[in-house]
Design a protein around this motif. Structure first.
Motif, PDB file in Angstrom:
ATOM      1  N   MET A   1     -42.493 -36.071  15.886  1.00  0.00           N
ATOM      2  CA  MET A   1     -42.891 -34.638  16.149  1.00  0.00           C
ATOM      3  C   MET A   1     -44.362 -34.880  16.739  1.00  0.00           C
ATOM      4  SD  MET A   1     -42.877 -31.042  15.482  1.00  0.00           S
ATOM      5  CE  MET A   1     -41.090 -31.244  15.255  1.00  0.00           C
ATOM      6  N   ARG A   2     -44.562 -33.937  18.009  1.00  0.00           N
ATOM      7  CA  ARG A   2     -45.903 -33.738  18.418  1.00  0.00           C
ATOM      8  C   ARG A   2     -46.940 -33.439  17.699  1.00  0.00           C
ATOM      9  NH1 ARG A   2     -44.186 -32.914  24.703  1.00  0.00           N
ATOM     10  NH2 ARG A   2     -41.973 -33.866  24.607  1.00  0.00           N
ATOM     11  N   ASN A   3     -48.301 -33.754  18.086  1.00  0.00           N
ATOM     12  CA  ASN A   3     -49.355 -32.944  17.297  1.00  0.00           C
ATOM     13  C   ASN A   3     -50.315 -32.256  18.180  1.00  0.00           C
ATOM     14  OD1 ASN A   3     -50.936 -34.755  18.526  1.00  0.00           O
ATOM     15  ND2 ASN A   3     -50.975 -36.149  16.960  1.00  0.00           N
ATOM     16  N   VAL A   4     -51.374 -31.742  17.557  1.00  0.00           N
ATOM     17  CA  VAL A   4     -52.004 -30.604  18.481  1.00  0.00           C
ATOM     18  C   VAL A   4     -52.888 -31.398  19.504  1.00  0.00           C
ATOM     19  CG1 VAL A   4     -54.191 -29.161  18.234  1.00  0.00           C
ATOM     20  CG2 VAL A   4     -52.348 -29.017  16.461  1.00  0.00           C
ATOM     21  N   SER A   5     -53.241 -32.644  19.194  1.00  0.00           N
ATOM     22  CA  SER A   5     -54.126 -33.407  20.308  1.00  0.00           C
ATOM     23  C   SER A   5     -53.431 -33.498  21.513  1.00  0.00           C
ATOM     24  CB  SER A   5     -54.558 -34.718  19.854  1.00  0.00           C
ATOM     25  OG  SER A   5     -53.614 -35.591  19.414  1.00  0.00           O
ATOM     26  N   GLN A   6     -51.938 -33.899  21.367  1.00  0.00           N
ATOM     27  CA  GLN A   6     -51.014 -34.021  22.648  1.00  0.00           C
ATOM     28  C   GLN A   6     -51.026 -32.656  23.346  1.00  0.00           C
ATOM     29  OE1 GLN A   6     -48.070 -35.691  19.940  1.00  0.00           O
ATOM     30  NE2 GLN A   6     -48.050 -37.459  20.995  1.00  0.00           N
ATOM     31  N   THR A  84     -56.549 -28.954  12.966  1.00  0.00           N
ATOM     32  CA  THR A  84     -57.480 -30.371  13.559  1.00  0.00           C
ATOM     33  C   THR A  84     -56.253 -30.844  14.700  1.00  0.00           C
ATOM     34  OG1 THR A  84     -56.296 -31.866  12.020  1.00  0.00           O
ATOM     35  CG2 THR A  84     -58.367 -30.782  11.282  1.00  0.00           C
ATOM     36  N   PRO A  85     -56.940 -31.815  15.395  1.00  0.00           N
ATOM     37  CA  PRO A  85     -56.112 -32.318  16.318  1.00  0.00           C
ATOM     38  C   PRO A  85     -54.936 -33.187  16.049  1.00  0.00           C
ATOM     39  CG  PRO A  85     -58.367 -32.558  17.022  1.00  0.00           C
ATOM     40  CD  PRO A  85     -58.582 -32.130  15.557  1.00  0.00           C
ATOM     41  N   MET A  86     -55.066 -33.842  14.583  1.00  0.00           N
ATOM     42  CA  MET A  86     -54.101 -34.586  13.984  1.00  0.00           C
ATOM     43  C   MET A  86     -52.877 -33.627  13.588  1.00  0.00           C
ATOM     44  SD  MET A  86     -55.230 -37.220  15.373  1.00  0.00           S
ATOM     45  CE  MET A  86     -53.608 -38.059  14.878  1.00  0.00           C
ATOM     46  N   ASP A  87     -53.033 -32.237  13.285  1.00  0.00           N
ATOM     47  CA  ASP A  87     -51.907 -31.440  12.891  1.00  0.00           C
ATOM     48  C   ASP A  87     -50.823 -31.524  13.657  1.00  0.00           C
ATOM     49  OD1 ASP A  87     -53.173 -30.766  10.260  1.00  0.00           O
ATOM     50  OD2 ASP A  87     -54.575 -29.397  11.424  1.00  0.00           O
ATOM     51  N   SER A  88     -49.706 -31.413  13.062  1.00  0.00           N
ATOM     52  CA  SER A  88     -48.385 -31.467  13.715  1.00  0.00           C
ATOM     53  C   SER A  88     -48.058 -30.115  14.274  1.00  0.00           C
ATOM     54  CB  SER A  88     -47.155 -31.979  12.903  1.00  0.00           C
ATOM     55  OG  SER A  88     -46.988 -31.043  11.889  1.00  0.00           O
ATOM     56  N   VAL A 113     -62.816 -27.587  19.910  1.00  0.00           N
ATOM     57  CA  VAL A 113     -62.456 -28.632  20.943  1.00  0.00           C
ATOM     58  C   VAL A 113     -61.087 -27.927  21.639  1.00  0.00           C
ATOM     59  CG1 VAL A 113     -63.099 -30.671  19.809  1.00  0.00           C
ATOM     60  CG2 VAL A 113     -60.781 -30.027  19.239  1.00  0.00           C
ATOM     61  N   GLY A 114     -60.633 -26.760  20.905  1.00  0.00           N
ATOM     62  CA  GLY A 114     -59.524 -26.216  21.902  1.00  0.00           C
ATOM     63  C   GLY A 114     -58.811 -25.092  21.112  1.00  0.00           C
ATOM     64  N   ILE A 115     -57.759 -24.574  21.582  1.00  0.00           N
ATOM     65  CA  ILE A 115     -57.055 -23.489  20.883  1.00  0.00           C
ATOM     66  C   ILE A 115     -55.642 -23.696  21.213  1.00  0.00           C
ATOM     67  CG2 ILE A 115     -57.555 -21.979  22.606  1.00  0.00           C
ATOM     68  CD1 ILE A 115     -57.811 -19.556  20.337  1.00  0.00           C
ATOM     69  N   VAL A 116     -54.901 -23.318  20.122  1.00  0.00           N
ATOM     70  CA  VAL A 116     -53.338 -23.576  20.581  1.00  0.00           C
ATOM     71  C   VAL A 116     -52.741 -22.147  20.053  1.00  0.00           C
ATOM     72  CG1 VAL A 116     -52.732 -25.966  20.241  1.00  0.00           C
ATOM     73  CG2 VAL A 116     -52.700 -24.421  18.239  1.00  0.00           C
ATOM     74  N   SER A 117     -51.953 -21.575  21.049  1.00  0.00           N
ATOM     75  CA  SER A 117     -51.174 -20.338  20.808  1.00  0.00           C
ATOM     76  C   SER A 117     -49.619 -20.613  20.428  1.00  0.00           C
ATOM     77  CB  SER A 117     -51.147 -19.651  22.106  1.00  0.00           C
ATOM     78  OG  SER A 117     -50.301 -20.179  23.092  1.00  0.00           O
ATOM     79  N   ILE A 118     -49.245 -19.553  20.189  1.00  0.00           N
ATOM     80  CA  ILE A 118     -47.825 -19.578  19.671  1.00  0.00           C
ATOM     81  C   ILE A 118     -46.966 -20.119  21.034  1.00  0.00           C
ATOM     82  CG2 ILE A 118     -47.162 -17.123  20.120  1.00  0.00           C
ATOM     83  CD1 ILE A 118     -45.580 -19.053  17.003  1.00  0.00           C
TER      84      ILE A 118
END
Length: 142
Positions: A1-6, A84-88, A113-118
């Motif tokens: 499974m990919r993580n946030v940093s990817q 964090t960047p390492m969270d899946s 360092v960033g933001i992720v959306s749904i």
């Protein structure tokens, strides 16, 4: 499974922020200009809140406030739930589902360092599923 940093590597770490003294109108203008649904509210380098379209609708429009006279700190959501960047991707989806969130700021060493959306997360899940289907099709065919 990919993580946030990817995810951040693919989409970039661009984050739209504004200061705590900014009016709500500035937050809405930034969201429209950048085609995003939320902005981070900062005090210097510290993340103190997040203001979203949902916050605007519920805390300005429905309450009859003025967008130009209301400071963004009045409507921002706080405390901010971060990853964090390492969270899946799976962990982020769980947080968003449980907390009814659409955006998660990404912190590394207490620095944004960033933001992720749904939408970012759903896109990753779809890519993972496409890849898995492809592997299964190749396995069946061989």
């Amino acid at each position: 499974m990919r993580n946030v940093s990817q995810i951040l590597q693919r989409k970039g770490g661009r984050v739209v922020t504004l200061g705590k003294e900014a009016p709500v109108l500035e937050a809405i203008r930034l969201m429209a200009e950048h085609h995003i649904g939320a902005v981070l509210v900062m005090h210097g380098d510290d993340l103190i809140g997040i203001a979203s379209e949902r916050d605007y609708a519920r805390k300005v429009i429905l309450q009859g406030r003025s967008s130009s006279d209301t400071p963004v700190t009045t409507i921002m959501s706080t405390p901010v739930i971060c990853v964090t960047p390492m969270d899946s991707v799976k962990d982020c989806m769980s947080i968003m589902t449980e907390r009814h969130l659409r955006h998660l700021p990404v912190l590394e060493d207490n620095r944004v360092v960033g933001i992720v959306s749904i939408g970012d997360l759903v896109k990753e899940l779809i890519e993972d599923q496409k890849q898995e289907i492809s592997y299964l099709q190749q396995y069946i065919a061989s």
